[in-house]
Every structure is written in C-alpha cells, then in structure tokens.
Scaffold this active site. Structure first.
Site, short mmCIF file in Angstrom:
data_model
loop_
_atom_site.label_atom_id
_atom_site.label_comp_id
_atom_site.label_asym_id
_atom_site.label_seq_id
_atom_site.Cartn_x
_atom_site.Cartn_y
_atom_site.Cartn_z
N ALA A 95 -4.09 9.97 -2.18
CA ALA A 95 -2.64 10.00 -2.01
C ALA A 95 -2.12 8.58 -2.17
O ALA A 95 -2.48 7.69 -1.40
CB ALA A 95 -2.25 10.56 -0.65
N SER A 96 -1.32 8.34 -3.22
CA SER A 96 -0.72 7.04 -3.44
C SER A 96 -1.79 5.94 -3.55
O SER A 96 -2.73 6.07 -4.33
CB SER A 96 0.29 6.74 -2.33
OG SER A 96 1.06 5.61 -2.61
N LEU A 97 -1.67 4.88 -2.75
CA LEU A 97 -2.64 3.79 -2.77
C LEU A 97 -4.07 4.29 -2.55
O LEU A 97 -5.03 3.72 -3.08
CB LEU A 97 -2.28 2.76 -1.69
CG LEU A 97 -3.28 1.64 -1.44
CD1 LEU A 97 -3.41 0.73 -2.66
CD2 LEU A 97 -2.88 0.83 -0.21
N SER A 99 -5.50 6.49 -3.92
CA SER A 99 -6.10 6.90 -5.18
C SER A 99 -7.08 5.86 -5.71
O SER A 99 -8.00 6.20 -6.46
CB SER A 99 -5.01 7.16 -6.22
OG SER A 99 -4.16 8.20 -5.80
N HIS A 197 7.17 4.74 -4.50
CA HIS A 197 7.49 6.05 -5.07
C HIS A 197 8.98 6.20 -5.37
O HIS A 197 9.57 7.25 -5.16
CB HIS A 197 7.01 7.19 -4.15
CG HIS A 197 5.56 7.12 -3.84
ND1 HIS A 197 4.59 7.53 -4.73
CD2 HIS A 197 4.90 6.64 -2.77
CE1 HIS A 197 3.39 7.33 -4.21
NE2 HIS A 197 3.55 6.77 -3.02
#
Length: 311
Positions: A95-97, A99, A197
């Site tokens: 999720a987000s960072l 990743s 985001h």
C-alpha cells in the site's frame, strides 16, 4: 491451503520507537535494521535508527527524509525475521510506500536499490513540494461528495466501506477538520508532511522518475498485490513506484480481488497493524481468511510474533 500474504503499509503508519521490542531482542530484526541504517546514512546523511529509537523531547516524527526510509527499514527487517523463523509469503501486498518493501521481498528489486529509491523519493518531495497533509475519515466514501471535501482535497484511499483518507494542502487541513467536526464525523490527522496521492505532489515526479531510470529491475519471484491496480502483478510497469504514491490506494478492492481467489492468511508487516484492522473490516462474515498484526504502538511485538508462529 490458505496462501500467506505479507502486507506492507505506507506513510502515516510510523511512530517513535516502532519495533523497539524486536530491535532490542530479535537478532535478525536488529541485524537488518543496522545494515539498512548504514546504507541509509550513506544516502541521506542521517542515522535513521537514531531518529526512531533515540530519546527526544519533541513529539513529532514526520520529516519525510526520516520516515520514508524508517518505514521501509522496519517493514523489510520484520519480513526477514519472519522468513528466518520459517514463515514465508506466497504473495506480497503493498500500500503506497509499502510497495517498495513488497516489491523487494517479491524479488522485483534489490534491497539496496529499493532503499535508495525510497530516500530519493523523500528528497524529491522535500525539494519540490509544498507541505500538506492527510486526514483519515471514518465515514462512507459518499461523504466525499460534500463540497468542503471535494473542493479542498483529493480522495487518497478507500480502506474499507466506512474508512477513507483525503489529502490536501496545508491551508485546507484545518477548514476540512472544522467541517468534519461540525458534522460529527470522526477523523484523525495522519503524521505526514505532504499531501500524498494527490496533485499536490506532482512536482516531485520528474526528479524521482529521473532517478528511477537508473534502477534496473529484476524478474519477480512472487506475485505482488498492488493497491493501485487492485490486482496481482507478475510484472511491474515502468512508472509503478511513482503511481503507487500518486494515485489512490484501493485497499478494499485489493482485498476483494484476493478473496475471489480463495482464503488467505493476511499478515501485517507494517509498524502499526493498521492493514490487519482494515482487512478484518473487508472480509465477509463467511470468509475463511484471517488477518494478523505483529507491531503496534503498544509494543509486545515478540509476543504477537510468537503467537503467529505457533498458529
């Protein structure tokens, strides 16, 4: 058999002394933290371990050049500790960072390159973007149609049916919170410095992607569940590591996609255990899947980890 999913969270899940129990008592976790700290120090000139664990008077821990690598380091170190203990993932979820750690563990990137990319992304935010923030809102996403949200923020994440996150510039945060309070909507400001985001980080894209063009990816060994596409990936697009921090987090849709494939054991490898909580809200009442957290701001990581390994 249920497949095991290691879930990696992003910005906003960090806090002072995260993982301290493991850092002091788990040799694998500590070894990886120190190894990555040496690398981070050479990249950004700061000891990230000191920023996490040293006693300090101030209460804020939100400088991106510290928190970006700190989250990656804690997550990757915990994942390595679990693997060393015999618990291996079949799938990673980012999720987000998160990743970056998910992709690294799945074999798409060398850990040294991943940490360098995390640091470079943080540096690009600090050099190019105005300060902003993110607000977690405990409400159905239909609330976003309200003008005070739609006109002053962007929808950054949908985590489950009654939990979303909005991003906004610094000047818009207090008015949004005031309107939420007046509407008796529960909310919480996340400990971040930028409006991830959203359009308000777009200026960081060019310098970050310029750096990423020098990074050579590798073929993955595990599928990666991307909260940007809400599906499993076996190859990563060229702009993957920018898109995962720029576009909305579709956590709810990602879990739904995985659940269509069968039962899973979801293990939150993030600092706060938030993804395990989100997952429990996403699962149907008849799901055979389970969700487990290890870290939390309340500590007891070794106890939680031991219970997970016994199960």
């Amino acid at each position: 058999m249920r497949k095991t999913v290691f879930m990696f969270s992003g910005q906003g899940s960090h806090y002072f002394r995260m993982g301290q129990d493991l850092f002091e008592h788990d040799p694998v976790f500590r070894q990886w933290m120190l190894r990555l700290d040496d690398l981070a120090s050479s990249l950004c000139g700061e000891r990230v371990v000191d920023a996490i664990y040293s006693p300090r008077d101030r209460e804020t821990f939100d400088r991106t050049l510290q928190t970006h690598p700190a989250i990656f380091m804690v997550e990757y170190s915990l994942a390595q500790s679990l693997i060393q203990a015999g618990l291996r993932p079949d799938i990673t979820l980012g999720a987000s960072l998160g990743s970056f750690a998910a992709a690294t563990l799945a074999g798409f990137m060398r850990v040294e390159d991943a940490l360098a990319a995390v640091v470079q992304q943080a540096a690009a935010f600090e050099a190019c973007c105005d300060r902003g923030g993110m607000i977690a809102v405990l409400a159905d996403q239909t609330l976003y149609a309200q003008p005070y949200l739609r006109e002053q923020s962007e929808l950054a994440a949908i985590n489950f049916s009654s939990h979303m996150v909005v991003s906004a510039p610094q000047a818009h945060l207090a008015p949004i919170e005031r309107s939420l309070g007046e509407g008796e909507v529960v909310y919480q400001r996340l400990p971040v410095s930028y409006a991830f985001h959203s359009q308000w980080i777009d200026e960081a894209r060019a310098p970050f992607e310029s750096f990423m063009s020098s990074i050579r990816g590798t073929p993955g060994t595990l599928p990666l569940a991307s909260c940007r596409e809400a599906t499993l990936l076996t190859e990563l697009p060229n702009d993957f590591f920018w898109r995962v921090v720029r576009e909305p987090i579709r956590f709810k849709d990602t879990i739904a996609s995985l659940e269509q494939r069968g039962a899973h054991r979801y293990i939150d490898v993030g600092p706060a255990g938030t993804l395990a909580t989100f997952t429990k809200y996403c699962l149907s009442s008849d799901s055979q899947s389970t969700a487990h957290a290890i870290m939390s701001p309340f500590g007891n990581e070794r106890r939680s980890m031991a219970a997970l390994l016994r199960g």
